[in-house]
Design an enzyme around this catalytic site. Structure first.
Site, PDB file in Angstrom:
ATOM      1  N   SER A  65       0.827  -1.184   0.000  1.00 52.11           N
ATOM      2  CA  SER A  65       0.000   0.000   0.000  1.00 52.11           C
ATOM      3  C   SER A  65       0.872   1.247   0.000  1.00 52.11           C
ATOM      4  CB  SER A  65      -0.968  -0.060   1.181  1.00 52.11           C
ATOM      5  OG  SER A  65      -2.106   0.722   0.960  1.00 52.11           O
ATOM      6  N   ASP A  90      -9.205  -5.161  -5.692  1.00 56.42           N
ATOM      7  CA  ASP A  90      -8.827  -4.134  -4.723  1.00 56.42           C
ATOM      8  C   ASP A  90      -9.608  -2.859  -5.024  1.00 56.42           C
ATOM      9  OD1 ASP A  90      -7.569  -2.355  -2.991  1.00 56.42           O
ATOM     10  OD2 ASP A  90      -5.573  -3.175  -3.374  1.00 56.42           O
ATOM     11  N   HIS A 145      -7.654  -5.683  -0.953  1.00 53.48           N
ATOM     12  CA  HIS A 145      -6.418  -5.021  -0.517  1.00 53.48           C
ATOM     13  C   HIS A 145      -5.710  -5.921   0.507  1.00 53.48           C
ATOM     14  CE1 HIS A 145      -4.015  -1.413  -0.493  1.00 53.48           C
ATOM     15  NE2 HIS A 145      -4.085  -1.289   0.815  1.00 53.48           N
TER      16      HIS A 145
END
Length: 617
Positions: free
Chosen positions: A192, A298, A326
Site C-alpha cells: 500500500s 482491490d 487489498h
C-alpha cells in the site's frame, strides 16, 4: 521465548548453481541463502539520515529515522551484506500486516521489534533489514507531504546513505557510516503506502536500488484520490497527513495548507501538485527489477495503479494477481509467496542466478485457490472486442441515493437512476484481460455529470468474497512461523484462508468519469444542453473468466455515493446507444445486445461500503 526457524510450506522453484563469486560465503549454499546467522544476537541500531529538504522550515535539514537489524557475525567476518528496506508512515500510528504490528523499542530507544517477518527471515540469511520512518512520522522530522518530494526524497536519502552518498548520525550525534557493513545493494518492499514510496524512489533512478516489491501500491496519487475528475473524498491528502503524522500541528501548518490548495478539490483537475505525485512518466528512469503483487478486486488501491505502472516498465519484472481485495500475498498464498520473495531477493540482491528471472512472469488466480502461470500480462491472446449498445435512445436521471447493490440487482427491472445492457448467455467460456472501457454518446441537461460504469457477471459460481470481511481472507486460530525469533519479536503469524462465497453475480470491474473532464483532466469543458458529446468511461484493469451460459451486464448510472463523494448535479442523461460502444480486451466473443437473455434476478446485497469514508492506502 525464542521460536525456531520454520521453513515455508509452499512450492519451491528450482535453483541453478550459485555463481563462483559466492564460494566461501557462509550464508550461501547450493545456490541459495540459508539461515546461518543469529537473529537473537543481531546488531540492532538506529540512525537519523539527513535529507536534502527542510519542509518544516526550522532551519535544519529534515532527518529520516532508520531502524536497522543486521547479522553481527557477517560484520565480524567483514562481509558486507545487501539490504531489504521498507519505508512506511505506519510504524507508530497504525501498524503493519494483518496483525497491525508496530515498532517497539527498549528503555534506551534501541529497536527490539520491527513489524512483519522480513527481518526474522532474511537477517539470518545474510541480509540487513532497514525500516525507515517516512518524513514527519514516528521519530523522523520534516512533514508528511503525502506522496510528494519530501516523502520520496527522504526515502531516497536512506539509499544514498547506504551507498556512502548521504550523511547520518546516531542519537548521540556521532556520525553513522553504513559502507562498512553493507554493499549498498538495496531492495525496497511494502504494501500500500509503503509500496507506493518504493515506486516513487525507483522512479528517481537512484543508484543502489536494485529491486522493488510494491504490493497493492500506488503509482499515481491523482488516480488514487480522483477518478478521472471525480472526487473520491474531500480533504483526502489532509486526512492522510493527519492520520500518520508524528509532528506537532504547528510544525506542519504550512504543509497542510499546501496539501489543501494543491489538491484542488473544487475542480478535480490534474495539476502540478498531482504531476509531482505521478511516478508513471518516470518509469523510463527505473533500472531496478520489479516484483508486483495486487488484488484484482482491490477497491482501495485500484487496479489501474499496477496496470499502468507495469505497462511502462522496461526492466526484469514479475507480477502476482489474486482475486482478493487489498490483501498482502503473505496472507493469501503464504508458503509460495515467501519462497518467491526469497528467490527474488537472492537473485537481485545476492547475485545468485537461480532462474527466477527466466520463469513465467505472471501468476494469476483464476478461481479460488487456482493459480496459473503466463508469460506476460495482459493475456497475449486478448484482443479488443467492441460491441454497440443497441439501436435507440435511453434516458435516466441521476439518483445519488442508488447503491451499488441496488444498481446491479434485478438487471431486467426498471430501476430509477440506472440503465442496463445484457450480453448473453455466452455460448463459450470467455476471459477479460486488460482495461475495459465504454464510450457513451450523451446529451446532458447540466454543465456536467458524473458517469459510473460497472461490468457484472450474472451467473452462479463460487468466488472469492472480496466484499466481505477481510477483503477475501479470514484469519484462523493457528499460527505458522517464518524466520527466527527473540523474546521481543517472534516470527509467528496467525494463518489465513480464502473467504469464498457462492453467488449468482459478481462485479468484475468499475469505472468513473466526470463528463466535464472528457476533453482533458487538466481543465473542465462544461457541457451544453443542446449538444451531443462522446465521453469515454475507462474501467479498472482486470483479469476475469466468465463461464459459458453466464450473462455479462453493463450497468450505467450517474453519481456513485459509495466509491466516491459525488458532486451530484441532478442531471438527466440521454444516451444514443447506436453511437455508444463497449470495448473489452477479450478472449472469446459476446452476442450483441438484444439477444434473448436468460438470467437470474439477484436480490440487493446486504453489503454497502461506508459513504464518503476516506480509506488509507
Amino acid at each position: 521465548m525464542a521460536i525456531a526457524v520454520v521453513a515455508g510450506v509452499g512450492a519451491t522453484l528450482a535453483f541453478s548453481a550459485a555463481p563462483a563469486t559466492a564460494t566461501g560465503v557462509p550464508h550461501i549454499r547450493n545456490g541459495e541463502t540459508v539461515p546461518v546467522y543469529s537473529y537473537d544476537n543481531a546488531v540492532r541500531e538506529s540512525v537519523w539520515v539527513q535529507t536534502p529538504l527542510d519542509n518544516d522550515h526550522d532551519g535544519k535539514r529534515d532527518e529520516i529515522a532508520v531502524d536497522i537489524v543486521r547479522p553481527r557475525e557477517a560484520a565480524a567476518k567483514h562481509l558486507r551484506v545487501p539490504v531489504v528496506m521498507e519505508g512506511s508512515p505506519y510504524y507508530s500510528c497504525c501498524g503493519r500486516g494483518n496483525e497491525s504490528e508496530l515498532k517497539e523499542y527498549d528503555a534506551n530507544g534501541i529497536i527490539t521489534k520491527e513489524p512483519l517477518f522480513y527481518d526474522n527471515y532474511f537477517v539470518p540469511r545474510g541480509y540487513a533489514f532497514v525500516a525507515a520512518d517516512l518524513a514527519g512520522t514516528n521519530r523522523s522530522t520534516g512533514c508528511m507531504d503525502v506522496g510528494g518530494r519530501e516523502e520520496v526524497l527522504g526515502a531516497k536519502a536512506v539509499i544514498d546513505w547506504l551507498n556512502g552518498r548521504a550523511r547520518a548520525r546516531y542519537a548521540d550525534g556521532a556520525p553513522a557510516v553504513a559502507t562498512g557493513w553493507t554493499n549498498g545493494r538495496t531492495g525496497m518492499i511494502g504494501k500500500s503506502w509503503d509500496g507506493s514510496v518504493a515506486n516513487g524512489v525507483a522512479a528517481t533512478g537512484v543508484q543502489g536500488l536494485e529491486t522493488i516489491v510494491p504490493i497493492s501500491a500506488i503509482s499515481s496519487w491523482y488516480d488514487y484520490q480522483r477518478y478521472n475528475g471525480v472526487l473520491r473524498s474531500p480533504d483526502y491528502p489532509e486526512f492522510l497527513h493527519s492520520y500518520v503524522t508524528g509532528r506537532p500541528e504547528e510544525a506542519c501548518a504550512d504543509v497542510l495548507s499546501e496539501l489543501d490548495q494543491g489538491s484542488d478539490d473544487a475542480t478535480g483537475n490534474y495539476n502540478a501538485y498531482w504531476a509531482e505525485r505521478n511516478f508513471r512518466p518516470d518509469a523510463r528512469k527505473v533500472h531496478a527489477s520489479v516484483l508486483i503483487a495486487h488484488g484484482l478486486n482491490d477497491t482501495n488501491v485500484t487496479t489501474d495503479q499496477f496496470a499502468q505502472w507495469w505497462s511502462r516498465l522496461d526492466v526484469p519484472k514479475k507480477i502476482w494477481l489474486s482475486q482478493q481485495g487489498h490483501v498482502d500475498p503473505f496472507d493469501i498464498r503464504r508458503g509460495a509467496w515467501v519462497d518467491t520473495l526469497h528467490q527474488w531477493f537472492d537473485r537481485w540482491l545476492q547475485g545468485l542466478h537461480n532462474g527466477i528471472d527466466r520463469q513465467p512472469a505472471v501468476s494469476i488466480e483464476t478461481a479460488p485457490g487456482t493459480w496459473v502461470n503466463e508469460r506476460t500480462w495482459p493475456a497475449p491472446a486478448a484482443r479488443p472486442v467492441g460491441v454497440s449498445l443497441g439501436d435507440g435512445v435511453r434516458t435516466w436521471t441521476d439518483n445519488p441515493e442508488l447503491t451499488e447493490a441496488a444498481a446491479v440487482a434485478n438487471p431486467n427491472a426498471d430501476v430509477p437512476g440506472r440503465t442496463t445492457f445484457l450480453f448473453g448467455p455466452l455460448t463459450g467460456n470467455a476471459r477479460i484481460s486488460g482495461t475495459p472501457s465504454v464510450t457513451l454518446r450523451v446529451k446532458v441537461d447540466k454543465p456536467t455529470t458524473e458517469l459510473t460504469a460497472r461490468l457484472v457477471d450474472y451467473g452462479t459460481g463460487t468466488r472469492v468474497d472480496y466484499l466481505g470481511g477481510g477483503e477475501g481472507i479470514r484469519t484462523l486460530e493457528t499460527e505458522s512461523c517464518w524466520g527466527a525469533s527473540t523474546a521481543a519479536d517472534d516470527a509467528c503469524y496467525r494463518d489465513t484462508a480464502e473467504r469464498v462465497v457462492t453467488s449468482d453475480h459478481a462485479i468484475l470491474t468499475r469505472g468513473w468519469q466526470d463528463a466535464a473532464h472528457h476533453v482533458s483532466l487538466r481543465f473542465t469543458t462544461p457541457l451544453r444542453p443542446d449538444r451531443w458529446y462522446s465521453v469515454t468511461v475507462p474501467m479498472q484493469a482486470t483479469d476475469q473468466l466468465i463461464a459459458a451460459g453466464h450473462v455479462l451486464g453493463l450497468i450505467l448510472q450517474a453519481s456513485d455515493n459509495e466509491y466516491s463523494s459525488p458532486q451530484s448535479t441532478g442531471a438527466t442523461i440521454q444516451l444514443d446507444t447506436r453511437r455508444s460502444r463497449l470495448t473489452l480486451p477479450m478472449i472469446g466473443h459476446l452476442p450483441p445486445p438484444g439477444t434473448p437473455v436468460v438470467t437470474t434476478a439477484p436480490a440487493p446485497s446486504s453489503f454497502a461500503p461506508p459513504r464518503f469514508h476516506p480509506v488509507v492506502p
